[in-house]
Design a protein around this motif. Structure first.
Motif, PDB file in Angstrom:
ATOM      1  N   ALA A   1       0.820  -1.203   0.000  1.00 61.66           N
ATOM      2  CA  ALA A   1       0.000   0.000   0.000  1.00 61.66           C
ATOM      3  C   ALA A   1       0.860   1.262   0.000  1.00 61.66           C
ATOM      4  N   GLN A   2       1.959   1.205   0.799  1.00 59.37           N
ATOM      5  CA  GLN A   2       2.856   2.356   0.849  1.00 59.37           C
ATOM      6  C   GLN A   2       3.494   2.614  -0.512  1.00 59.37           C
ATOM      7  N   GLU A   3       3.903   1.522  -1.157  1.00 58.30           N
ATOM      8  CA  GLU A   3       4.499   1.686  -2.487  1.00 58.30           C
ATOM      9  C   GLU A   3       3.473   2.223  -3.493  1.00 58.30           C
ATOM     10  N   ALA A   4       2.231   1.798  -3.357  1.00 57.78           N
ATOM     11  CA  ALA A   4       1.181   2.285  -4.251  1.00 57.78           C
ATOM     12  C   ALA A   4       0.930   3.774  -4.045  1.00 57.78           C
ATOM     13  N   HIS A   5       0.895   4.206  -2.765  1.00 52.97           N
ATOM     14  CA  HIS A   5       0.726   5.637  -2.484  1.00 52.97           C
ATOM     15  C   HIS A   5       1.881   6.455  -3.058  1.00 52.97           C
ATOM     16  N   GLU A   6       3.098   5.955  -2.898  1.00 58.22           N
ATOM     17  CA  GLU A   6       4.257   6.675  -3.447  1.00 58.22           C
ATOM     18  C   GLU A   6       4.175   6.753  -4.973  1.00 58.22           C
ATOM     19  N   LYS A   7       3.707   5.662  -5.588  1.00 58.60           N
ATOM     20  CA  LYS A   7       3.579   5.658  -7.039  1.00 58.60           C
ATOM     21  C   LYS A   7       2.522   6.668  -7.494  1.00 58.60           C
ATOM     22  N   VAL A   8       1.399   6.720  -6.769  1.00 57.51           N
ATOM     23  CA  VAL A   8       0.345   7.678  -7.110  1.00 57.51           C
ATOM     24  C   VAL A   8       0.846   9.110  -6.936  1.00 57.51           C
ATOM     25  N   ASP A   9       1.562   9.387  -5.830  1.00 57.98           N
ATOM     26  CA  ASP A   9       2.108  10.734  -5.621  1.00 57.98           C
ATOM     27  C   ASP A   9       3.088  11.110  -6.719  1.00 57.98           C
ATOM     28  N   GLU A  10       3.866  10.133  -7.164  1.00 57.68           N
ATOM     29  CA  GLU A  10       4.820  10.411  -8.241  1.00 57.68           C
ATOM     30  C   GLU A  10       4.101  10.728  -9.546  1.00 57.68           C
ATOM     31  N   LEU A  11       3.006  10.020  -9.804  1.00 53.94           N
ATOM     32  CA  LEU A  11       2.254  10.274 -11.025  1.00 53.94           C
ATOM     33  C   LEU A  11       1.536  11.619 -10.976  1.00 53.94           C
ATOM     34  N   ARG A  12       1.103  12.021  -9.758  1.00 57.11           N
ATOM     35  CA  ARG A  12       0.397  13.291  -9.636  1.00 57.11           C
ATOM     36  C   ARG A  12       1.329  14.493  -9.620  1.00 57.11           C
ATOM     37  N   ASN A  13       2.581  14.301  -9.286  1.00 56.60           N
ATOM     38  CA  ASN A  13       3.531  15.413  -9.210  1.00 56.60           C
ATOM     39  C   ASN A  13       3.899  15.859 -10.630  1.00 56.60           C
ATOM     40  N   PRO A  14       3.549  17.096 -11.012  1.00 60.68           N
ATOM     41  CA  PRO A  14       3.835  17.518 -12.391  1.00 60.68           C
ATOM     42  C   PRO A  14       5.308  17.810 -12.655  1.00 60.68           C
ATOM     43  N   PHE A  15       6.132  17.862 -11.600  1.00 59.92           N
ATOM     44  CA  PHE A  15       7.525  18.258 -11.786  1.00 59.92           C
ATOM     45  C   PHE A  15       8.480  17.065 -11.799  1.00 59.92           C
ATOM     46  N   THR A  16       7.950  15.854 -11.852  1.00 62.79           N
ATOM     47  CA  THR A  16       8.837  14.704 -12.008  1.00 62.79           C
ATOM     48  C   THR A  16       9.346  14.663 -13.443  1.00 62.79           C
ATOM     49  N   LEU A  17      10.463  13.972 -13.606  1.00 60.12           N
ATOM     50  CA  LEU A  17      11.096  13.920 -14.921  1.00 60.12           C
ATOM     51  C   LEU A  17      10.168  13.289 -15.953  1.00 60.12           C
ATOM     52  N   ARG A  18       9.457  12.260 -15.549  1.00 60.24           N
ATOM     53  CA  ARG A  18       8.553  11.575 -16.489  1.00 60.24           C
ATOM     54  C   ARG A  18       7.411  12.490 -16.916  1.00 60.24           C
ATOM     55  N   ASN A  19       6.803  13.180 -15.948  1.00 57.28           N
ATOM     56  CA  ASN A  19       5.680  14.056 -16.282  1.00 57.28           C
ATOM     57  C   ASN A  19       6.128  15.278 -17.081  1.00 57.28           C
ATOM     58  N   LEU A  20       7.309  15.823 -16.735  1.00 58.01           N
ATOM     59  CA  LEU A  20       7.822  16.970 -17.492  1.00 58.01           C
ATOM     60  C   LEU A  20       8.101  16.592 -18.940  1.00 58.01           C
ATOM     61  N   SER A  21       8.720  15.444 -19.147  1.00 56.02           N
ATOM     62  CA  SER A  21       9.009  15.017 -20.520  1.00 56.02           C
ATOM     63  C   SER A  21       7.715  14.748 -21.294  1.00 56.02           C
ATOM     64  N   GLN A  22       6.716  14.167 -20.611  1.00 51.37           N
ATOM     65  CA  GLN A  22       5.443  13.917 -21.277  1.00 51.37           C
ATOM     66  C   GLN A  22       4.730  15.227 -21.633  1.00 51.37           C
ATOM     67  N   TRP A  23       4.839  16.216 -20.716  1.00 52.28           N
ATOM     68  CA  TRP A  23       4.218  17.517 -20.992  1.00 52.28           C
ATOM     69  C   TRP A  23       4.890  18.197 -22.176  1.00 52.28           C
TER      70      TRP A  23
END
Length: 203
Positions: A1-23
């Motif tokens: 559950a903790q890993e799932a929450h961290e994964k969700v927070d990472e997906l929601r954070n717009p400033f992660t490398l993955r989200n920035l590159s996708q944007w």
């Protein structure tokens, strides 16, 4: 559950490398096209405003070539500044909308601020607008003798903000263009000197 929450927070954070590159992949080309369009339209507006104002300002042969060139340069500068501000404000609003900002709310706030500034500086805006129209219509030029209200003198300087006159007594008058209701030009194209000569009755 903790890993799932961290994964969700990472997906929601717009400033992660993955989200920035996708944007950048989704919105980068559009933003780049808007920026290039802004500069292209700005250059085109400068080109056409330069040609148009010089054509309008060159329609008269009054004054020396230097005076006509200075008048045209002043009008071109005003037109180009207005076009540049309008183009870049519109482009920035399009970029903000592309980034997900609520442009409607932003424009409402800017409109309220602009309205307040316009009420506070309406006399200044009127001075600049009247000065621009005077230059465009070529109502008077440097070294012309004109009468504005009760003041008669020679034009020493013309700006978009005011007209500077020096009367026969050497007094300099600074007259805001927005306060000028009518102008009487005594040397527009030609002038006449009225001289009164006293003759005795016995002569």
């Amino acid at each position: 559950a903790q890993e799932a929450h961290e994964k969700v927070d990472e997906l929601r954070n717009p400033f992660t490398l993955r989200n920035l590159s996708q944007w950048l992949i989704d919105h980068g080309p559009r933003v780049l096209l808007i920026v290039l369009g802004m500069f292209l339209v700005n250059q085109l507006s400068h080109f056409f405003s330069n040609r148009t104002i010089k054509l309008v300002a060159g329609g008269t042969m009054r004054g020396s070539p230097i005076e006509r060139e200075n008048r045209a340069r002043t009008l071109v500068g005003v037109f180009q500044n207005a076009c540049t501000v309008a183009i870049f404000v519109g482009g920035i609003l399009m970029i903000l909308e592309e980034c997900g900002a609520n442009v409607t709310v932003l424009m409402g706030g800017v409109a309220v601020i602009g309205l307040a500034v316009a009420f506070g500086a309406q006399n200044l805006i009127k001075d600049y607008f009247c000065g621009f129209v005077m230059l465009l219509e070529n109502q008077y030029m440097l070294n012309d003798t004109i009468r504005i209200g009760d003041v008669t003198g020679q034009v020493e300087r013309i700006t978009l903000r005011m007209t500077v006159l020096r009367d026969a007594g050497g007094v300099v008058h600074f007259i805001p263009n927005g306060t000028i209701d009518s102008v009487s030009n005594e040397t527009h194209g030609w002038s006449r000197a009225n001289i009164e000569v006293g003759v005795a009755y016995k002569e």
